[in-house]
Design an enzyme around this catalytic site. Sequence first.
Site, PDB file in Angstrom:
ATOM      1  N   LYS A   1      31.105  39.656  36.021  1.00  0.00           N
ATOM      2  CA  LYS A   1      31.277  38.342  35.379  1.00  0.00           C
ATOM      3  C   LYS A   1      30.439  38.205  34.102  1.00  0.00           C
ATOM      4  O   LYS A   1      30.792  37.444  33.202  1.00  0.00           O
ATOM      5  CB  LYS A   1      30.897  37.226  36.365  1.00  0.00           C
ATOM      6  CG  LYS A   1      31.829  37.154  37.577  1.00  0.00           C
ATOM      7  CD  LYS A   1      31.278  36.193  38.612  1.00  0.00           C
ATOM      8  CE  LYS A   1      32.171  36.104  39.842  1.00  0.00           C
ATOM      9  NZ  LYS A   1      31.529  35.309  40.920  1.00  0.00           N
TER      10      LYS A   1
ATOM     11  N   TYR B   1      41.092  38.940  37.587  1.00  0.00           N
ATOM     12  CA  TYR B   1      39.798  38.709  38.239  1.00  0.00           C
ATOM     13  C   TYR B   1      39.526  39.765  39.322  1.00  0.00           C
ATOM     14  O   TYR B   1      38.446  40.373  39.353  1.00  0.00           O
ATOM     15  CB  TYR B   1      39.792  37.289  38.838  1.00  0.00           C
ATOM     16  CG  TYR B   1      38.564  36.968  39.636  1.00  0.00           C
ATOM     17  CD1 TYR B   1      37.371  36.610  39.009  1.00  0.00           C
ATOM     18  CD2 TYR B   1      38.573  37.022  41.028  1.00  0.00           C
ATOM     19  CE1 TYR B   1      36.228  36.328  39.747  1.00  0.00           C
ATOM     20  CE2 TYR B   1      37.437  36.737  41.770  1.00  0.00           C
ATOM     21  CZ  TYR B   1      36.274  36.400  41.126  1.00  0.00           C
ATOM     22  OH  TYR B   1      35.139  36.123  41.865  1.00  0.00           O
TER      23      TYR B   1
ATOM     24  N   TYR C   1      22.912  33.647  42.198  1.00  0.00           N
ATOM     25  CA  TYR C   1      23.505  32.556  42.985  1.00  0.00           C
ATOM     26  C   TYR C   1      22.470  31.454  43.194  1.00  0.00           C
ATOM     27  O   TYR C   1      21.663  31.185  42.312  1.00  0.00           O
ATOM     28  CB  TYR C   1      24.055  33.059  44.330  1.00  0.00           C
ATOM     29  CG  TYR C   1      24.856  34.331  44.239  1.00  0.00           C
ATOM     30  CD1 TYR C   1      26.003  34.402  43.455  1.00  0.00           C
ATOM     31  CD2 TYR C   1      24.484  35.471  44.937  1.00  0.00           C
ATOM     32  CE1 TYR C   1      26.749  35.562  43.392  1.00  0.00           C
ATOM     33  CE2 TYR C   1      25.223  36.633  44.884  1.00  0.00           C
ATOM     34  CZ  TYR C   1      26.349  36.670  44.098  1.00  0.00           C
ATOM     35  OH  TYR C   1      27.076  37.815  44.031  1.00  0.00           O
TER      36      TYR C   1
ATOM     37  N   VAL D   1      28.364  41.032  45.355  1.00  0.00           N
ATOM     38  CA  VAL D   1      28.407  40.970  46.807  1.00  0.00           C
ATOM     39  C   VAL D   1      28.502  42.369  47.456  1.00  0.00           C
ATOM     40  O   VAL D   1      28.320  42.500  48.659  1.00  0.00           O
ATOM     41  CB  VAL D   1      29.535  39.995  47.222  1.00  0.00           C
ATOM     42  CG1 VAL D   1      30.889  40.662  47.137  1.00  0.00           C
ATOM     43  CG2 VAL D   1      29.288  39.386  48.557  1.00  0.00           C
TER      44      VAL D   1
HETATM   45  N1  GLN Z   1      35.050  39.424  44.111  1.00  0.00           N
HETATM   46  C1  GLN Z   1      34.076  38.617  44.773  1.00  0.00           C
HETATM   47  C2  GLN Z   1      34.649  37.276  45.153  1.00  0.00           C
HETATM   48  O1  GLN Z   1      35.368  36.711  44.409  1.00  0.00           O
HETATM   49  C3  GLN Z   1      32.884  38.458  43.889  1.00  0.00           C
HETATM   50  C4  GLN Z   1      31.828  37.584  44.516  1.00  0.00           C
HETATM   51  C5  GLN Z   1      30.451  38.086  44.406  1.00  0.00           C
HETATM   52  O2  GLN Z   1      30.140  39.228  44.061  1.00  0.00           O
HETATM   53  N2  GLN Z   1      29.571  37.214  44.761  1.00  0.00           N
HETATM   54  O3  GLN Z   1      34.404  36.755  46.202  1.00  0.00           O
END
Ligand code: GLN
Length: 312
Positions: A71, A196, A248, A266
């Site tokens: 992102k 995405y 986060y 994640v």
């Molecule tokens: N692709 C994951 C999602 O949309 C990315 C989220 C993450 O890394 N926190 O849930």
Amino acid sequence: MSTDLRELSTMLPSWLEASRRISAQGAVASYIPELQHAPSDALGIAIYSLEGHTLEAGDCSHSFTMQSISKVFTLLLALIDRGEQAVFDKVGMEPTGDDFNSMLKLELVEPGKPFNPLINAGAIVISSLIAGQTPAEKAERILAFIRRLAGDSSIAVNESVCRSESRTANRNRSLAYFLKDNEVLDDDVEPTLEVYFRHCSIEVNCRHIARMATVLANDGRDPQTGRELVPRRYVQIAKSFMITCGMYNESGEFSIRVGIPAKSGVSGGILALVPGQLGIGIVGPALNGKGNSIAGVHLLKQLSERYDWSIF
Ligand code: GLN
């Protein structure tokens, strides 16, 4: 104070092993089914200095998908493609304090604009702002951008992770329909989500992440060639978001305990940088309750304390 790289290279393996033990207290993400196969006790770190020193320890070759780390780069590319004003017409500049995939705040503000580009809602809108006639073209441009910053033209999308996420993305679909209904998302939902999911599934190792981080640590210039890859102003914007929202809703605590711009994903990756000094890539798939690599955060905290990395 610049980091004592000689000492760091001697000590790094034992610090890494100490942090690896913390992994047992975390859990690998499973809401994207393909991610749950990652080894929960893996831990790797690559630290590259702007002068070209490379330090590596642990499972540096372990590959993982960028997930939310991507992102930062879609934000940069959207800024390059559309400029600051067009981007901030669609996403805000504030942290939420909520989970990365929360819908809560989209109902609380008018016109339902995502608070920032690093939460899922914001990143989905950013995916639609990438220049390109088709989702495939947008996704290819993002991949080319990441390859250029990482200095590796063989980087590719992990198709099974991408399919796995797409099949199970009920929540991201709901977010995207909500954004569409609020007229924040101009493109259609499915083509936008395709972009995405593809950028979240770009597969790298922590060396790639460290290399990309050095470009940000060097204000957008390739440290080897000196060539500008990203305008300095856009790197400034990305670093600000990394400080306020990159980890986060653990970003506040991370700023106090570590104090450097960072972005996690994640699948257990963390991109971090010491401005003007170092680019850092970490992977440790076991996550803490906030969704960040538990061992990775532990390791960064030790290193930052030892070498006084905090920018504050
Ligand atoms: N692709 C994951 C999602 O949309 C990315 C989220 C993450 O890394 N926190 O849930």
